[in-house]
Design a protein around this motif. Structure first.
Motif, mmCIF file in Angstrom:
data_model
loop_
_atom_site.group_PDB
_atom_site.id
_atom_site.type_symbol
_atom_site.label_atom_id
_atom_site.label_comp_id
_atom_site.label_asym_id
_atom_site.label_seq_id
_atom_site.Cartn_x
_atom_site.Cartn_y
_atom_site.Cartn_z
ATOM 1 N N SER A 1 2.868 10.946 -15.260
ATOM 2 C CA SER A 1 3.521 11.094 -13.965
ATOM 3 C C SER A 1 2.441 11.341 -12.919
ATOM 4 N N ALA A 2 2.597 10.713 -11.755
ATOM 5 C CA ALA A 2 1.623 10.844 -10.675
ATOM 6 C C ALA A 2 2.252 11.584 -9.509
ATOM 7 N N LEU A 3 1.515 12.562 -8.973
ATOM 8 C CA LEU A 3 1.970 13.348 -7.839
ATOM 9 C C LEU A 3 0.985 13.192 -6.689
ATOM 10 N N ALA A 4 1.494 12.988 -5.483
ATOM 11 C CA ALA A 4 0.658 12.922 -4.285
ATOM 12 C C ALA A 4 0.491 14.334 -3.738
ATOM 13 N N THR B 109 -6.038 14.376 -14.631
ATOM 14 C CA THR B 109 -7.046 13.676 -13.836
ATOM 15 C C THR B 109 -6.580 13.627 -12.391
ATOM 16 N N ILE B 110 -7.538 13.393 -11.488
ATOM 17 C CA ILE B 110 -7.220 13.245 -10.069
ATOM 18 C C ILE B 110 -7.930 12.016 -9.528
ATOM 19 N N GLN B 111 -7.405 11.478 -8.440
ATOM 20 C CA GLN B 111 -8.014 10.365 -7.718
ATOM 21 C C GLN B 111 -8.023 10.727 -6.238
ATOM 22 N N LEU C 283 -5.115 13.473 -2.522
ATOM 23 C CA LEU C 283 -5.429 13.056 -3.895
ATOM 24 C C LEU C 283 -4.149 12.773 -4.663
ATOM 25 N N ALA C 284 -4.315 12.062 -5.762
ATOM 26 C CA ALA C 284 -3.222 11.801 -6.710
ATOM 27 C C ALA C 284 -3.507 12.583 -7.984
ATOM 28 N N LEU C 285 -2.576 13.415 -8.382
ATOM 29 C CA LEU C 285 -2.695 14.200 -9.617
ATOM 30 C C LEU C 285 -1.902 13.492 -10.706
ATOM 31 N N ASN D 67 -17.893 12.623 -7.826
ATOM 32 C CA ASN D 67 -18.298 13.976 -8.202
ATOM 33 C C ASN D 67 -17.095 14.911 -8.308
ATOM 34 N N ILE D 68 -16.197 14.840 -7.330
ATOM 35 C CA ILE D 68 -15.017 15.716 -7.323
ATOM 36 C C ILE D 68 -14.116 15.397 -8.509
ATOM 37 N N GLU D 69 -13.863 14.125 -8.757
ATOM 38 C CA GLU D 69 -12.967 13.716 -9.844
ATOM 39 C C GLU D 69 -13.531 14.089 -11.207
#
Length: 287
Positions: free
Chosen positions: A129-132, A170-172, A151-153, A185-187
């Motif tokens: 599942s993706a959360l904004a 993961t995040i984007q 980001l997208a979680l 780097n953040i991801e």
């Protein structure tokens, strides 16, 4: 005279007349109570049948069960309250997968209600599942020109992870003003932090006590400045195939035009030469 009976027989055996004459002086005997046959009420019954000297009357006293006739748990009376409790315990027991699904659903619902962030559902399928997430850095002295982090979680279906092989959060990062190397780097730092927490929870046998979705995003907020100060991760620049094909096509067309021009020039030269030769031949004939 009272007649007493011992183990070896009567102590004195009087004549019939003697007994008759002494009947008035003898103590009257109490009538004997008929004895009930103890085998008659047993499942196998009395083997003597009607010839038995004891009375065949159904006994109201339940016989003591023998070793072979001990009651089984199925034959014992069941307390309705205990039966209801047992059924309730059976319905309330959940499998490990159901428990994980409940934890995952509850944490997602809690994250949607966090007041300082804006969290919305993006997409969901059987795998994840993706959360904004839109979060403002909590540090009032945040030095970078990033007023909000977008980001997208991505939450896997196996969350929370119970095995080292399970996928983790993961995040984007979606901010266009943040350089691509800084985004990486953040991801990558976020995934490294999550995996470290998962390993610690599994080794301690406390998977349910692992940090929640909100806890992981709080960690990201507190470490965002440090992550953006690091040297940007190397990135790969991809060249569009369409641009390369168009350039190659233009080059081919240019070459074709050039060849065509050269061919036309050669053809004109040959025609001019042929015309000049014809004029020379005509002049020689007149002479």
């Amino acid at each position: 005279m009272v007649i007493t009976t011992g183990a070896d027989g009567p102590a004195n055996t009087p004549t019939a007349g003697h007994i008759h004459n002494s009947r008035d002086s003898a103590q009257p005997e109490a009538p004997r109570r008929p004895t009930v046959c103890r085998f008659f009420s047993q499942p196998q019954g009395c083997r003597f049948g009607s010839d038995c000297r004891f009375q065949h009357i159904a006994s109201t006293v339940k016989p003591t069960p023998s070793v072979d006739t001990q009651p089984t748990p199925e034959s014992l009376p069941v307390d309705p309250n205990e039966a209801a409790k047992s059924r309730g315990r059976g319905r309330g027991r959940k499998t490990r997968a159901q428990q994980s699904s409940t934890v995952r659903k509850r944490q997602i619902e809690d994250l949607l209600k966090v007041p300082q962030w804006t969290v919305k559902r993006l997409a969901s399928d059987r795998n994840e599942s993706a959360l904004a997430v839109e979060m403002k850095p909590s540090d009032p002295d945040f030095p970078f020109d990033v007023h909000r982090l977008y980001l997208a979680l991505v939450v896997p279906s196996q969350y929370p992870a119970k095995h080292l092989s399970d996928p983790v959060l993961t995040i984007q990062v979606a901010n266009q003003k943040i350089p691509t190397g800084v985004k990486r780097n953040i991801e990558q730092a976020f995934v490294k932090h999550v995996r470290k927490e998962v390993i610690a929870a599994i080794e301690n046998g406390d998977v349910e006590g692992a940090p929640t979705l909100e806890d992981h995003l709080v960690w990201l907020d507190r470490n965002l400045e440090l992550l953006m100060q690091q040297k940007p991760a190397p990135t790969i620049k991809f060249t569009s195939n369409a641009a390369s094909s168009k350039a190659a096509s233009n080059k081919t067309e240019s070459k074709a035009v050039s060849n065509k021009t050269e061919s036309k020039a050669a053809s004109n030269k040959m025609e001019s030469k042929a015309e000049s030769q014809d004029n020379n031949d005509q002049s020689s004939t007149r002479s």
